[in-house]
Design an enzyme around this catalytic site. Structure first.
Site, mmCIF file in Angstrom:
data_model
loop_
_atom_site.group_PDB
_atom_site.id
_atom_site.type_symbol
_atom_site.label_atom_id
_atom_site.label_comp_id
_atom_site.label_asym_id
_atom_site.label_seq_id
_atom_site.Cartn_x
_atom_site.Cartn_y
_atom_site.Cartn_z
ATOM 1 N N GLY A 43 0.806 -1.343 -0.235
ATOM 2 C CA GLY A 43 -0.195 -0.026 -0.190
ATOM 3 C C GLY A 43 0.847 1.589 0.383
ATOM 4 C CD GLU A 141 1.876 -6.561 1.511
ATOM 5 O OE1 GLU A 141 2.980 -7.671 0.967
ATOM 6 O OE2 GLU A 141 1.876 -5.332 1.527
ATOM 7 C CB ALA A 212 13.038 -9.108 -18.489
ATOM 8 C CB THR A 237 12.566 -4.981 -4.115
ATOM 9 O OG1 THR A 237 13.595 -5.732 -4.511
ATOM 10 C CG2 THR A 237 11.950 -5.960 -2.836
ATOM 11 C CG ASP A 241 4.630 -2.476 -4.890
ATOM 12 O OD1 ASP A 241 3.198 -3.154 -4.721
ATOM 13 O OD2 ASP A 241 5.764 -3.021 -4.042
ATOM 14 C CG ASN A 265 6.176 -1.419 -20.713
ATOM 15 O OD1 ASN A 265 5.798 -2.419 -18.920
ATOM 16 N ND2 ASN A 265 5.813 -1.868 -21.245
#
Ligand code: ATP
Length: 292
Positions: A43, A141, A212, A237, A241, A265
């Site tokens: 979030g 979550e 990828a 990582t 998000d 993208n």
């Protein structure tokens, strides 16, 4: 033009990242290489991604009454995310993600803490703020009941809602049809959906991110894949998000779907060129000059 209002309803975590060459076996202790504490939670990450790209972002969520909670609120504020609807819950910890990075492997244990207290009753206090939003963005979550409540509410108010089903949890298929867009990554997609099932009513809203390999989406019976930008990936990582935050910004500005996906993208391609989930998230100017 006034910036659109995006309401993110979701998790706030402290990421506790341990970097180690070797992983311990059962009963074993090893010496690691590095330890970092960083703001995280899907979030909060998506809220920060959208705010950096110029949206007016408000977050609905909870932290615990501890130092991590205070630090996470400060971090959100610094990024211009409104924390007016983020409560500090008593007698519970702020959400924690214990992340172990070892070579190309990552292992994560999440202890939700205050995120589990983001209940439908809590969110219902902010109905008017949701009604006045241009778009709502939600992830998995927080409790499933809350996700269902938000889907119902956005449908009632006719507010577009992007559902990022991460981590994957099953909900009744009737509810998927209430989402405006659903954005799983490939593994969430495999766990939750069957593309061959054309009758299920969600094929026209799926936007599947494939690392990828880019993004596949199906709109008005057309199935398309937009390739990823070819960049030097340093740390992926939080790529998802950044993608979701950026998609929310473009869609809230009423950009067409293909333009919005292209924008997201590009934002995620930029984010993976730097270390850290939030640290690598680009600004609007960076995305626009990348796309030029
Ligand atoms: P994470 O869990 O790491 O945040 P995710 O699994 O949710 O990521 P991905 O599908 O891996 O999400 O990535 C999201 C988007 O980020 C991709 O659709 C793509 O646009 C971009 N992206 C990710 N990895 C790469 C890469 N190696 N090169 C270029 N773009 C990438």
């Amino acid at each position: 033009m006034n910036s659109p209002i995006i309401t993110v309803i979701g998790s706030i975590n402290t990421d506790m990242v341990t970097v180690t060459e070797s992983l311990p076996n059962q009963g074993e202790t090893v010496i690691g290489d590095q330890f970092k504490m960083k703001p995280g939670g899907k979030g909060a990450n998506q809220a920060v991604a959208a705010a950096r790209l110029g949206a007016n972002v408000q977050m609905i969520g909870k932290v615990g009454q501890d130092q991590n909670g205070a630090d996470m609120l400060k971090a959100l504020k610094k990024e211009n995310v409104s924390i007016r609807m983020v409560e500090t819950a008593p007698k519970i910890n702020t959400g924690i993600a214990n992340i172990i990075l070892s070579n190309n492997d990552n292992r994560i244990i999440i202890v939700p803490g205050a995120n589990d207290k983001v209940t439908p009753e809590y969110v219902s206090q902010f109905k008017e703020d949701i009604r006045n939003s241009d778009l709502v963005l939600i992830q998995f979550e927080i409790p499933v009941d809350t996700i269902i409540y938000c889907l119902d509410l956005c449908n009632e108010y006719n507010i577009p809602i992007i559902v990022n089903p991460a981590p994957a949890k099953k909900i009744a298929s009737d509810y998927w049809s209430k989402a405006t867009y659903i954005t799983p990554n490939e593994s969430e997609y495999t766990q939750l959906f069957d593309f061959k099932d054309r009758s299920s009513g969600f094929n026209d809203k799926l936007i599947v991110t494939k690392g990828a390999h880019g993004v596949s989406y199906s709109m008005n019976d057309e199935y398309m894949t937009l390739p990823a930008y070819s960049v030097n990936a340093v740390d992926t990582t939080g790529a998802g998000d950044t993608f979701n935050g950026a998609l929310a910004v473009a869609l809230s500005e009423k950009k067409p779907i293909s333009t919005s996906i292209k924008f997201a993208n590009a934002a995620s391609a930029l984010s993976i060129q730097k270390f850290g989930a939030q640290d690598g998230m680009p600004t609007r100017t960076e995305v626009e000059s990348f796309l030029r």
